[in-house]
Design a protein around this motif. Structure first.
Motif, mmCIF file in Angstrom:
data_model
loop_
_atom_site.group_PDB
_atom_site.id
_atom_site.type_symbol
_atom_site.label_atom_id
_atom_site.label_comp_id
_atom_site.label_asym_id
_atom_site.label_seq_id
_atom_site.Cartn_x
_atom_site.Cartn_y
_atom_site.Cartn_z
ATOM 1 N N LYS A 16 -4.229 6.738 5.492
ATOM 2 C CA LYS A 16 -3.071 6.393 5.349
ATOM 3 C C LYS A 16 -2.468 5.701 6.774
ATOM 4 C CE LYS A 16 0.382 8.867 3.868
ATOM 5 N NZ LYS A 16 1.012 10.123 3.559
ATOM 6 N N PHE A 17 -3.097 6.197 7.868
ATOM 7 C CA PHE A 17 -3.117 5.635 9.104
ATOM 8 C C PHE A 17 -3.796 4.137 9.135
ATOM 9 C CE2 PHE A 17 -5.402 4.546 13.036
ATOM 10 C CZ PHE A 17 -4.217 4.493 14.008
ATOM 11 N N LEU A 18 -4.976 4.116 8.568
ATOM 12 C CA LEU A 18 -5.660 2.888 8.444
ATOM 13 C C LEU A 18 -4.769 1.799 7.517
ATOM 14 C CD1 LEU A 18 -9.199 4.117 7.921
ATOM 15 C CD2 LEU A 18 -8.187 3.198 10.243
ATOM 16 N N LEU A 19 -4.455 2.411 6.300
ATOM 17 C CA LEU A 19 -3.639 1.518 5.486
ATOM 18 C C LEU A 19 -2.541 0.787 6.150
ATOM 19 C CD1 LEU A 19 -3.995 3.400 2.123
ATOM 20 C CD2 LEU A 19 -5.240 1.301 2.923
ATOM 21 N N ILE A 20 -1.744 1.684 6.932
ATOM 22 C CA ILE A 20 -0.236 1.369 7.450
ATOM 23 C C ILE A 20 -0.693 0.304 8.618
ATOM 24 C CG2 ILE A 20 0.102 2.949 9.208
ATOM 25 C CD1 ILE A 20 2.546 1.741 6.514
ATOM 26 N N ILE A 21 -1.493 0.264 9.180
ATOM 27 C CA ILE A 21 -1.826 -0.608 10.135
ATOM 28 C C ILE A 21 -2.097 -2.059 9.508
ATOM 29 C CG2 ILE A 21 -3.779 -1.385 11.937
ATOM 30 C CD1 ILE A 21 -2.156 0.692 12.742
ATOM 31 N N LEU A 22 -2.978 -1.884 8.371
ATOM 32 C CA LEU A 22 -3.000 -3.019 7.564
ATOM 33 C C LEU A 22 -1.825 -3.774 7.049
ATOM 34 C CD1 LEU A 22 -6.492 -2.184 5.726
ATOM 35 C CD2 LEU A 22 -6.398 -3.521 7.770
ATOM 36 N N VAL A 23 -1.021 -3.091 6.508
ATOM 37 C CA VAL A 23 0.277 -3.374 5.917
ATOM 38 C C VAL A 23 1.027 -4.174 7.138
ATOM 39 C CG1 VAL A 23 2.655 -2.577 5.207
ATOM 40 C CG2 VAL A 23 0.593 -1.513 4.273
ATOM 41 N N VAL A 24 1.018 -3.636 8.308
ATOM 42 C CA VAL A 24 2.163 -4.226 9.158
ATOM 43 C C VAL A 24 1.153 -5.626 9.891
ATOM 44 C CG1 VAL A 24 2.797 -4.114 11.666
ATOM 45 C CG2 VAL A 24 2.850 -2.233 10.244
ATOM 46 N N TRP A 106 10.047 -3.381 -2.672
ATOM 47 C CA TRP A 106 9.756 -2.912 -3.958
ATOM 48 C C TRP A 106 8.976 -1.703 -4.130
ATOM 49 C CZ3 TRP A 106 4.684 -2.272 -5.516
ATOM 50 C CH2 TRP A 106 3.643 -2.468 -4.769
ATOM 51 N N TYR A 107 8.180 -1.315 -3.374
ATOM 52 C CA TYR A 107 7.544 -0.081 -3.506
ATOM 53 C C TYR A 107 8.078 1.278 -3.603
ATOM 54 C CZ TYR A 107 3.334 2.845 -2.346
ATOM 55 O OH TYR A 107 2.231 4.200 -2.503
ATOM 56 N N LEU A 108 9.134 1.157 -2.806
ATOM 57 C CA LEU A 108 10.161 2.326 -3.059
ATOM 58 C C LEU A 108 10.540 2.621 -4.479
ATOM 59 C CD1 LEU A 108 12.185 2.279 0.479
ATOM 60 C CD2 LEU A 108 10.340 3.965 -0.052
ATOM 61 N N PHE A 109 10.914 1.112 -4.993
ATOM 62 C CA PHE A 109 11.557 1.574 -6.250
ATOM 63 C C PHE A 109 10.383 1.762 -7.312
ATOM 64 C CE2 PHE A 109 13.209 -0.102 -10.214
ATOM 65 C CZ PHE A 109 14.669 0.035 -10.185
ATOM 66 N N SER A 110 9.223 1.015 -7.250
ATOM 67 C CA SER A 110 8.148 1.433 -7.888
ATOM 68 C C SER A 110 7.758 3.005 -8.074
ATOM 69 C CB SER A 110 7.087 0.495 -7.815
ATOM 70 O OG SER A 110 7.231 -1.032 -8.008
ATOM 71 N N THR A 257 0.788 10.727 8.566
ATOM 72 C CA THR A 257 2.033 11.497 7.959
ATOM 73 C C THR A 257 3.371 10.604 8.023
ATOM 74 O OG1 THR A 257 2.797 12.862 9.997
ATOM 75 C CG2 THR A 257 0.756 13.571 8.563
ATOM 76 N N ARG A 258 3.396 9.821 8.955
ATOM 77 C CA ARG A 258 4.665 9.101 9.019
ATOM 78 C C ARG A 258 4.852 7.667 8.551
ATOM 79 N NH1 ARG A 258 4.388 10.916 15.400
ATOM 80 N NH2 ARG A 258 4.226 12.892 15.413
ATOM 81 N N THR A 259 4.028 7.475 7.808
ATOM 82 C CA THR A 259 3.775 5.963 7.361
ATOM 83 C C THR A 259 5.116 5.285 6.723
ATOM 84 O OG1 THR A 259 2.921 6.822 5.142
ATOM 85 C CG2 THR A 259 1.351 5.861 6.958
ATOM 86 N N VAL A 260 6.002 6.169 6.133
ATOM 87 C CA VAL A 260 7.179 5.642 5.337
ATOM 88 C C VAL A 260 8.093 4.985 6.507
ATOM 89 C CG1 VAL A 260 8.330 8.016 5.623
ATOM 90 C CG2 VAL A 260 9.131 6.112 3.971
ATOM 91 N N CYS A 261 8.129 5.481 7.739
ATOM 92 C CA CYS A 261 8.975 4.784 8.652
ATOM 93 C C CYS A 261 8.282 3.466 9.064
ATOM 94 C CB CYS A 261 9.159 6.038 9.836
ATOM 95 S SG CYS A 261 10.238 7.421 9.497
ATOM 96 N N VAL A 262 7.054 3.644 9.246
ATOM 97 C CA VAL A 262 6.359 2.198 9.797
ATOM 98 C C VAL A 262 6.698 1.281 8.676
ATOM 99 C CG1 VAL A 262 4.296 1.127 10.359
ATOM 100 C CG2 VAL A 262 4.729 3.614 10.933
ATOM 101 N N TYR A 263 6.697 1.765 7.500
ATOM 102 C CA TYR A 263 6.659 0.748 6.078
ATOM 103 C C TYR A 263 8.057 0.187 6.180
ATOM 104 C CZ TYR A 263 5.394 -0.862 1.471
ATOM 105 O OH TYR A 263 5.236 -1.983 0.588
ATOM 106 N N ILE A 264 9.012 1.023 6.270
ATOM 107 C CA ILE A 264 10.416 0.543 6.080
ATOM 108 C C ILE A 264 10.847 -0.247 7.352
ATOM 109 C CG2 ILE A 264 12.553 0.991 6.054
ATOM 110 C CD1 ILE A 264 11.776 3.726 4.096
#
Length: 321
Positions: A16-24, A106-110, A257-264
Motif C-alpha cells: 500500500k505504501f508503494l501503491l500510494i506513491i504511485l497514485v500521487v 470515485w474510489y470511496l463511493f465504489s 496504514t495511512r494511505t486514505v489520508c494521502v489519497y484524499i
C-alpha cells in the motif's frame, strides 16, 4: 496477543505504501503531460496500481466487523464530504451533483457499494468469471459512465471479489514462491504494457475504465479485446507483487496504514497547486523530460510526507469516527 486474522500484515502495508506513491505520482504527471515518456509512465502505473488497491480492499473487507456501518463511516460519508468540498474548492461551483464523483473520490463511493454487497455477490456461482465478463460487457454502453462511479464500480469489481475470495493461506503460498518468478512475471507484464502503449495497441484512457469504449475512442470489439488484455495483465501483476514484496516491517511500512489520508488530501493539493501554476502561465510542455520527472518526483515525495503524517491521520480517524 493478536491472532492470525487480526495480526497486522506488514506485507500489504508495504504494498500500500508503494501503491500510494504511485497514485500521487500518477496524478502529478497527469497534470504535467500525458505525452511521450510521462504518458508511457502513466500507462505503466495505471495498468496495475488501482486493480491491486481494489484487490487489497476486497481481501481485508472479509475481516471487517459491522461492515455496513463501517462502510457508511469509512466510505460513503467521507465521499459526500470531500467530494463536495473538492467541487467547491477546485471547480468553484455551488451547482453540485452529489452523486457525480470528482477526481479520485470515485474510489470511496465504489468501496461503499462493494463493501455492502460483497457478501451476497460472492455467493453467486462462477462469480469471478461472471464479474470479468460483466466488466467487458459494460464498456459497450455509453450510459454507463461517471455517474455514481458506475463504470469503475463494475469494471474494478472482479479485483475486489478476487481479494475477498483469497484466504490467508493462499497469500502465504504466494509469498513462498521464489522471488525471481514473480519479479520476472511482473517485468514481462510491464514490458508488454510498454510495447502496447508505444505501438498504440491499447488506448491510454482504457486503463481508467471510466467510460464506454466508443467514448474512449475505440470501437466496441477493439475495446473488449483491449480491456481483456488489461484484465489479464493486471491479474498477473497483482499476484506477482503480492508474491514479491516482503512482509517484513520497515521504516516506511507505517505510512502504508495511512494511505486514505494521502489519497484524499493529495487530490486537493495537486489540483489546486496546478490550477495556480496554470493561472500564472507556467507550462511544463517546453521543459525537458528530466525537469518534468524531477519536479514530479520531488512533489510526490513532499505531498506523501505531508498528507501521510501521523497527526493528520489521527485527526482524520477521529473525524470519521
Amino acid at each position: 496477543m493478536e491472532n492470525a486474522l487480526t495480526k497486522r500484515d506488514h506485507g500489504f502495508d508495504n504494498i500500500k505504501f508503494l501503491l500510494i506513491i504511485l497514485v500521487v505520482f500518477g496524478h502529478v504527471i497527469e497534470e504535467i503531460s500525458l505525452k511521450g515518456g510521462l504518458g508511457l509512465l502513466r500507462a505503466l502505473i495505471y495498468s496495475f496500481h488501482m486493480p491491486l488497491f481494489v484487490f487489497i480492499s476486497g481481501y481485508f473487507s472479509k475481516l471487517s466487523k459491522n461492515r455496513t456501518k463501517r462502510a457508511l463511516s469509512d466510505y460513503l460519508i467521507p465521499f459526500f464530504i470531500f467530494n463536495t468540498l473538492f467541487a467547491l474548492m477546485v471547480f468553484k461551483t455551488y451547482k453540485i451533483n452529489i452523486f457525480l464523483p470528482h477526481y479520485a473520490f470515485w474510489y470511496l463511493f465504489s468501496l461503499f457499494i462493494w463493501s455492502i454487497s460483497i457478501d451476497q455477490i460472492s455467493r453467486v456461482r462462477f462469480i469471478i468469471v461472471l464479474s470479468f465478463l460483466l466488466g467487458l460487457y459494460c464498456g459497450v454502453f455509453p450510459e454507463i459512465d461517471r455517474l455514481v462511479a458506475l463504470s469503475r464500480t463494475i469494471c474494478f469489481l472482479p479485483f475486489f471479489i478476487l481479494g475477498y475470495k483469497l484466504r490467508k493461506e493462499h497469500i502465504e503460498k504466494l509469498r513462498s514462491v521464489k522471488k525471481l518468478i514473480p519479479v520476472a512475471l511482473f517485468a514481462l507484464s510491464l514490458t508488454a504494457t510498454a510495447i502496447m502503449n508505444k505501438k498504440g495497441i491499447i488506448h491510454v484512457k482504457m486503463y481508467e475504465m471510466i467510460q464506454s469504449y466508443n467514448s474512449t475512442g475505440v470501437d466496441n470489439w477493439s475495446g473488449i479485446k483491449q480491456r481483456l488484455i488489461i484484465y489479464i495483465l493486471a491479474t498477473v501483476m497483482i499476484f506477482s507483487v503480492i508474491s514479491a514484496v516482503s512482509d517484513k516491517e520497515y521504516r516506511f511500512t507505517k505510512l502504508g496504514t495511512r494511505t486514505v489520508c494521502v489519497y484524499i488530501f493529495s487530490s486537493f493539493i495537486i489540483r489546486i497547486l496546478f490550477d495556480i501554476i496554470k493561472k500564472y502561465g507556467f507550462s511544463f510542455a517546453d521543459k525537458s523530460i528530466f525537469i518534468q520527472l524531477g519536479f514530479a518526483l520531488a512533489l510526490t515525495a513532499a505531498i506523501t510526507a505531508l498528507t501521510g503524517n501521523k497527526i493528520i491521520y489521527n485527526a482524520y480517524v477521529r473525524f470519521t469516527g
